[in-house]
Design a protein around this motif. Sequence first.
Motif, PDB file in Angstrom:
ATOM      1  N   SER A 188       0.802  -1.235   0.000  1.00 55.39           N
ATOM      2  CA  SER A 188       0.000   0.000   0.000  1.00 55.39           C
ATOM      3  C   SER A 188       0.828   1.275   0.000  1.00 55.39           C
ATOM      4  O   SER A 188       0.405   2.292  -0.552  1.00 55.39           O
ATOM      5  CB  SER A 188      -0.924   0.016   1.223  1.00 55.39           C
ATOM      6  OG  SER A 188      -0.162  -0.025   2.427  1.00 55.39           O
ATOM      7  N   SER A 189       2.016   1.235   0.596  1.00 54.24           N
ATOM      8  CA  SER A 189       2.749   2.504   0.738  1.00 54.24           C
ATOM      9  C   SER A 189       4.231   2.423   0.375  1.00 54.24           C
ATOM     10  O   SER A 189       5.050   3.186   0.890  1.00 54.24           O
ATOM     11  CB  SER A 189       2.590   3.038   2.165  1.00 54.24           C
ATOM     12  OG  SER A 189       2.841   2.041   3.131  1.00 54.24           O
ATOM     13  N   HIS A 190       4.584   1.490  -0.479  1.00 53.59           N
ATOM     14  CA  HIS A 190       5.909   1.364  -1.125  1.00 53.59           C
ATOM     15  C   HIS A 190       7.100   1.647  -0.204  1.00 53.59           C
ATOM     16  O   HIS A 190       7.089   1.258   0.960  1.00 53.59           O
ATOM     17  CB  HIS A 190       5.959   2.213  -2.393  1.00 53.59           C
ATOM     18  CG  HIS A 190       5.509   3.647  -2.217  1.00 53.59           C
ATOM     19  ND1 HIS A 190       6.336   4.613  -1.737  1.00 53.59           N
ATOM     20  CD2 HIS A 190       4.305   4.251  -2.461  1.00 53.59           C
ATOM     21  CE1 HIS A 190       5.693   5.762  -1.697  1.00 53.59           C
ATOM     22  NE2 HIS A 190       4.458   5.569  -2.118  1.00 53.59           N
ATOM     23  N   ALA A 191       8.105   2.356  -0.714  1.00 53.33           N
ATOM     24  CA  ALA A 191       9.380   2.505   0.000  1.00 53.33           C
ATOM     25  C   ALA A 191       9.266   3.326   1.279  1.00 53.33           C
ATOM     26  O   ALA A 191       9.939   3.032   2.267  1.00 53.33           O
ATOM     27  CB  ALA A 191      10.418   3.138  -0.922  1.00 53.33           C
ATOM     28  N   ALA A 211       7.183  -6.915  -1.178  1.00 50.71           N
ATOM     29  CA  ALA A 211       5.891  -6.445  -1.675  1.00 50.71           C
ATOM     30  C   ALA A 211       6.049  -5.280  -2.646  1.00 50.71           C
ATOM     31  O   ALA A 211       5.272  -5.151  -3.603  1.00 50.71           O
ATOM     32  CB  ALA A 211       5.001  -6.029  -0.504  1.00 50.71           C
ATOM     33  N   ILE A 212       7.060  -4.449  -2.421  1.00 46.19           N
ATOM     34  CA  ILE A 212       7.306  -3.320  -3.335  1.00 46.19           C
ATOM     35  C   ILE A 212       7.540  -3.832  -4.748  1.00 46.19           C
ATOM     36  O   ILE A 212       6.979  -3.317  -5.723  1.00 46.19           O
ATOM     37  CB  ILE A 212       8.527  -2.499  -2.875  1.00 46.19           C
ATOM     38  CG1 ILE A 212       8.221  -1.755  -1.580  1.00 46.19           C
ATOM     39  CG2 ILE A 212       8.924  -1.494  -3.952  1.00 46.19           C
ATOM     40  CD1 ILE A 212       9.419  -0.995  -1.044  1.00 46.19           C
ATOM     41  N   GLY A 216       4.783  -3.590  -7.640  1.00 57.65           N
ATOM     42  CA  GLY A 216       5.148  -2.747  -8.779  1.00 57.65           C
ATOM     43  C   GLY A 216       4.879  -3.446 -10.098  1.00 57.65           C
ATOM     44  O   GLY A 216       4.305  -2.867 -11.022  1.00 57.65           O
ATOM     45  N   LEU A 217       5.275  -4.713 -10.194  1.00 55.30           N
ATOM     46  CA  LEU A 217       5.057  -5.482 -11.422  1.00 55.30           C
ATOM     47  C   LEU A 217       3.567  -5.692 -11.689  1.00 55.30           C
ATOM     48  O   LEU A 217       3.095  -5.545 -12.827  1.00 55.30           O
ATOM     49  CB  LEU A 217       5.761  -6.835 -11.312  1.00 55.30           C
ATOM     50  CG  LEU A 217       7.295  -6.794 -11.234  1.00 55.30           C
ATOM     51  CD1 LEU A 217       7.846  -8.192 -10.978  1.00 55.30           C
ATOM     52  CD2 LEU A 217       7.879  -6.209 -12.508  1.00 55.30           C
ATOM     53  N   MET A 218       2.817  -6.034 -10.637  1.00 56.86           N
ATOM     54  CA  MET A 218       1.390  -6.270 -10.802  1.00 56.86           C
ATOM     55  C   MET A 218       0.632  -4.988 -11.136  1.00 56.86           C
ATOM     56  O   MET A 218      -0.329  -5.005 -11.918  1.00 56.86           O
ATOM     57  CB  MET A 218       0.817  -6.906  -9.532  1.00 56.86           C
ATOM     58  CG  MET A 218       1.280  -8.332  -9.304  1.00 56.86           C
ATOM     59  SD  MET A 218       0.538  -9.083  -7.845  1.00 56.86           S
ATOM     60  CE  MET A 218       1.169 -10.770  -7.958  1.00 56.86           C
ATOM     61  N   THR A 219       1.067  -3.876 -10.545  1.00 56.24           N
ATOM     62  CA  THR A 219       0.400  -2.602 -10.819  1.00 56.24           C
ATOM     63  C   THR A 219       0.588  -2.175 -12.260  1.00 56.24           C
ATOM     64  O   THR A 219      -0.303  -1.553 -12.855  1.00 56.24           O
ATOM     65  CB  THR A 219       0.923  -1.506  -9.863  1.00 56.24           C
ATOM     66  OG1 THR A 219       0.657  -1.885  -8.514  1.00 56.24           O
ATOM     67  CG2 THR A 219       0.238  -0.169 -10.139  1.00 56.24           C
TER      68      THR A 219
END
Length: 230
Positions: A188-191, A211-212, A216-219
């Motif tokens: 939900s909130s990346h780096a 998860a990042i 990122g790939l899925m988004t």
Amino acid sequence: MNELLQTSSYFGLALTLLMYWISCKISQKTKVPVLNPILVASIVIIVILLVFNIDYETYETGASLLSVLLTPATICYAVPLYRQIEVLKKNVAAIIISVLCGSFSSVVMVFIFSMIFGFDHQIYTSLLPKSVTTAIGIGLSQEMGGLTAITIAAIMLTGIFGGIAAVGICRLFHITNPVAKGLAIGTSSHAVGTSKAIELGEVEGAMSGLAIVISGLMTVLWASIAAGWM
């Protein structure tokens, strides 16, 4: 003031690093979630630029050097992940399913709110990458015809909110599993959120870093599909 600072290519870089260092010290001393170092540093820098009438372009000349480090910094999250490789192996299915659902729900929520508030297609596509790291979000936004400035602002606000609210939300919903915490924060909130996850524990930090990458790939896939919904 602008003429003086324009002779220094490192003014923006020095100001950013100094304000972030001071903000980290404030955050460590106060332990108040809302005093997120990135949020505090951003506000102080904006005030300084306004008070001293310094053009953003002058500041950006030096500050842009930090952008070069975005991708290498993201890759560094692989280190804690490697240390928790056994945890990763035991939770492969849960990790993939949870990040898949999280990244999809992010895109769906952007679509719903864009419909409610009547955003045009350009604003809509600018907001779709809001929950991925800047290194991925900027390129994805440009490819879909979005506005880079809005994308960066959305990514920053999403990350800062995640860093501030992550602990409280986990407590509210009684989320205690470190793997679940890390995946939720990273998706939900990346780096920015991951920096908070690392403070919670090594497992949380490792899962958030993973998860990042997956998010990122899925988004990229979800956003490309969702771009045609409006």
